[in-house]
Design an enzyme around this catalytic site. Sequence first.
Site, PDB file in Angstrom:
ATOM      1  N   MET A  76       0.820  -1.209   0.000  1.00  0.00           N
ATOM      2  CA  MET A  76       0.000   0.000   0.000  1.00  0.00           C
ATOM      3  C   MET A  76       0.856   1.263   0.000  1.00  0.00           C
ATOM      4  SD  MET A  76      -3.082  -1.247   0.056  1.00  0.00           S
ATOM      5  CE  MET A  76      -2.591  -2.763  -0.793  1.00  0.00           C
ATOM      6  N   GLY A  77       2.138   1.146   0.246  1.00  0.00           N
ATOM      7  CA  GLY A  77       3.006   2.305   0.387  1.00  0.00           C
ATOM      8  C   GLY A  77       3.242   3.024  -0.923  1.00  0.00           C
ATOM      9  N   SER A  80       1.100   9.498  -2.288  1.00  0.00           N
ATOM     10  CA  SER A  80      -0.249   9.634  -2.848  1.00  0.00           C
ATOM     11  C   SER A  80      -0.654  11.090  -3.038  1.00  0.00           C
ATOM     12  CB  SER A  80      -1.266   8.938  -1.931  1.00  0.00           C
ATOM     13  OG  SER A  80      -1.241   9.503  -0.631  1.00  0.00           O
ATOM     14  N   SER A 117      -4.724   2.977  -8.360  1.00  0.00           N
ATOM     15  CA  SER A 117      -5.546   4.114  -7.962  1.00  0.00           C
ATOM     16  C   SER A 117      -6.551   4.468  -9.042  1.00  0.00           C
ATOM     17  CB  SER A 117      -4.659   5.337  -7.682  1.00  0.00           C
ATOM     18  OG  SER A 117      -5.439   6.501  -7.482  1.00  0.00           O
ATOM     19  N   TYR A 144       1.095  11.564 -10.090  1.00  0.00           N
ATOM     20  CA  TYR A 144       0.753  10.448  -9.201  1.00  0.00           C
ATOM     21  C   TYR A 144      -0.063   9.395  -9.950  1.00  0.00           C
ATOM     22  CZ  TYR A 144      -2.148   7.816  -5.972  1.00  0.00           C
ATOM     23  OH  TYR A 144      -2.829   6.800  -5.343  1.00  0.00           O
ATOM     24  N   ASN A 171     -12.413   6.849  -3.846  1.00  0.00           N
ATOM     25  CA  ASN A 171     -12.265   7.863  -2.785  1.00  0.00           C
ATOM     26  C   ASN A 171     -12.410   7.228  -1.407  1.00  0.00           C
ATOM     27  OD1 ASN A 171     -12.981   9.556  -5.275  1.00  0.00           O
ATOM     28  ND2 ASN A 171     -12.427  11.110  -3.757  1.00  0.00           N
ATOM     29  N   VAL A 172     -11.296   6.735  -0.884  1.00  0.00           N
ATOM     30  CA  VAL A 172     -11.294   6.061   0.408  1.00  0.00           C
ATOM     31  C   VAL A 172     -11.253   7.110   1.517  1.00  0.00           C
ATOM     32  CG1 VAL A 172     -10.142   4.380   1.872  1.00  0.00           C
ATOM     33  CG2 VAL A 172     -10.072   4.106  -0.624  1.00  0.00           C
ATOM     34  N   LYS A 180      -2.608  12.843   6.580  1.00  0.00           N
ATOM     35  CA  LYS A 180      -2.521  13.022   5.131  1.00  0.00           C
ATOM     36  C   LYS A 180      -2.569  14.485   4.679  1.00  0.00           C
ATOM     37  CE  LYS A 180      -5.046  10.225   2.602  1.00  0.00           C
ATOM     38  NZ  LYS A 180      -4.290   9.406   1.641  1.00  0.00           N
ATOM     39  N   ARG A 204     -17.496  25.512  -5.385  1.00  0.00           N
ATOM     40  CA  ARG A 204     -18.463  25.714  -6.449  1.00  0.00           C
ATOM     41  C   ARG A 204     -18.095  24.841  -7.651  1.00  0.00           C
ATOM     42  NH1 ARG A 204     -18.012  31.331  -5.080  1.00  0.00           N
ATOM     43  NH2 ARG A 204     -19.955  32.069  -4.156  1.00  0.00           N
ATOM     44  N   ARG A 217     -18.524  11.654  -6.652  1.00  0.00           N
ATOM     45  CA  ARG A 217     -17.410  10.745  -6.372  1.00  0.00           C
ATOM     46  C   ARG A 217     -17.961   9.388  -5.956  1.00  0.00           C
ATOM     47  NH1 ARG A 217     -15.126  14.380  -8.189  1.00  0.00           N
ATOM     48  NH2 ARG A 217     -13.231  15.463  -7.544  1.00  0.00           N
ATOM     49  N   TYR A 282      -9.399  18.641 -12.057  1.00  0.00           N
ATOM     50  CA  TYR A 282     -10.490  18.269 -11.163  1.00  0.00           C
ATOM     51  C   TYR A 282     -11.400  17.238 -11.823  1.00  0.00           C
ATOM     52  CZ  TYR A 282     -14.198  18.737  -7.707  1.00  0.00           C
ATOM     53  OH  TYR A 282     -15.117  18.486  -6.727  1.00  0.00           O
TER      54      TYR A 282
END
Length: 326
Positions: A76-77, A80, A117, A144, A171-172, A180, A204, A217, A282
């Site tokens: 998992m490392g 991020s 991801s 990333y 989106n955990v 984080k 917005r 999400r 975004y």
Amino acid sequence: MIVVTGAAGLIGSALIAGLNLQGRTDILAVDRIDHPRKQRNLAPLRFAARLDIDEFRRRLNSGGLDDAGIRAILHMGACSDTSEQDWDYLADNNVACSQEIIRWSIDHGARCIYASSAATYGDGSLGFDDSADLFDRLRPLNPYGRSKLVVDIWARDHGLLDRVAGLRYFNVFGPNEWHKGGMRSVINKKYPEMIQTGRLTLFRSHHPDYADGAQERDFIYVKDAVAATLWLLEHPEANGVFNIGTGKARTWNDVAHAMFAAAGLPARIDYIDMPENLRAQYQYHTCARMQRLRSAGYQAEPTSLEAAIADYIGNYLAPDRHLLEQ
């Protein structure tokens, strides 16, 4: 022994907590402890030993772990941070490290599950299909996401995806994410603001198809992400890249209303302009396509957004409690 890298991070520490709840403590925790909250993430957990990631890589590559009895690595490392621009750093920390772990695991007969991801999907215009033959079409919005996609493509092109599992987490959110910084969930970042002011600010929309707060999400509670990951640990026949989400897109307004409800407050939402530097990268919509994981045999239903936020706020944010803390 089970190795968990990123052991002090959100998903890594939650995985160790999940293994502990199964009665497993034969765990090598691998991480760099560079934040007091990461220390708190690890403090209540039970594991056999801990190594810094640099020392772990040195031993892995020198043969020092060949006889350590490792039966699985949950990798998992990674860095991020979606704002990280140093590709040389990401190429080593995210790409080369993952390749070393995948190769070692296959060469030594160990189960390997690595974190990819949902950032690999870029703006989502090409959909969220985790089929390997679609990897080359994807265009991540940041380095990333690119680093994660490079590993997925490398594993596919070297014929390794039938022997490892790569997980595209969406989106955990949930307990143990305090360290984080800017990468924390909105729930974690906005909870103090909501409690102190009775109000909550959201970005917005700058997209004509989405109203303010209606950006979407696929939010998945960390406990559900852990459940899916540990199922894959016990099912080595299930390999390839899998989306780890709920398969349902929810809005930021839904998140805000669930937060107010969990705190017993009336909903008061204000909208602010999104910073210019975020607008080009975004994502306005993410939603995991879950058919591959379902077809592999995983059938557990995820926690609803409302129930997950209620658990997160009531049992962790309000009392400032980490996983397995008493």
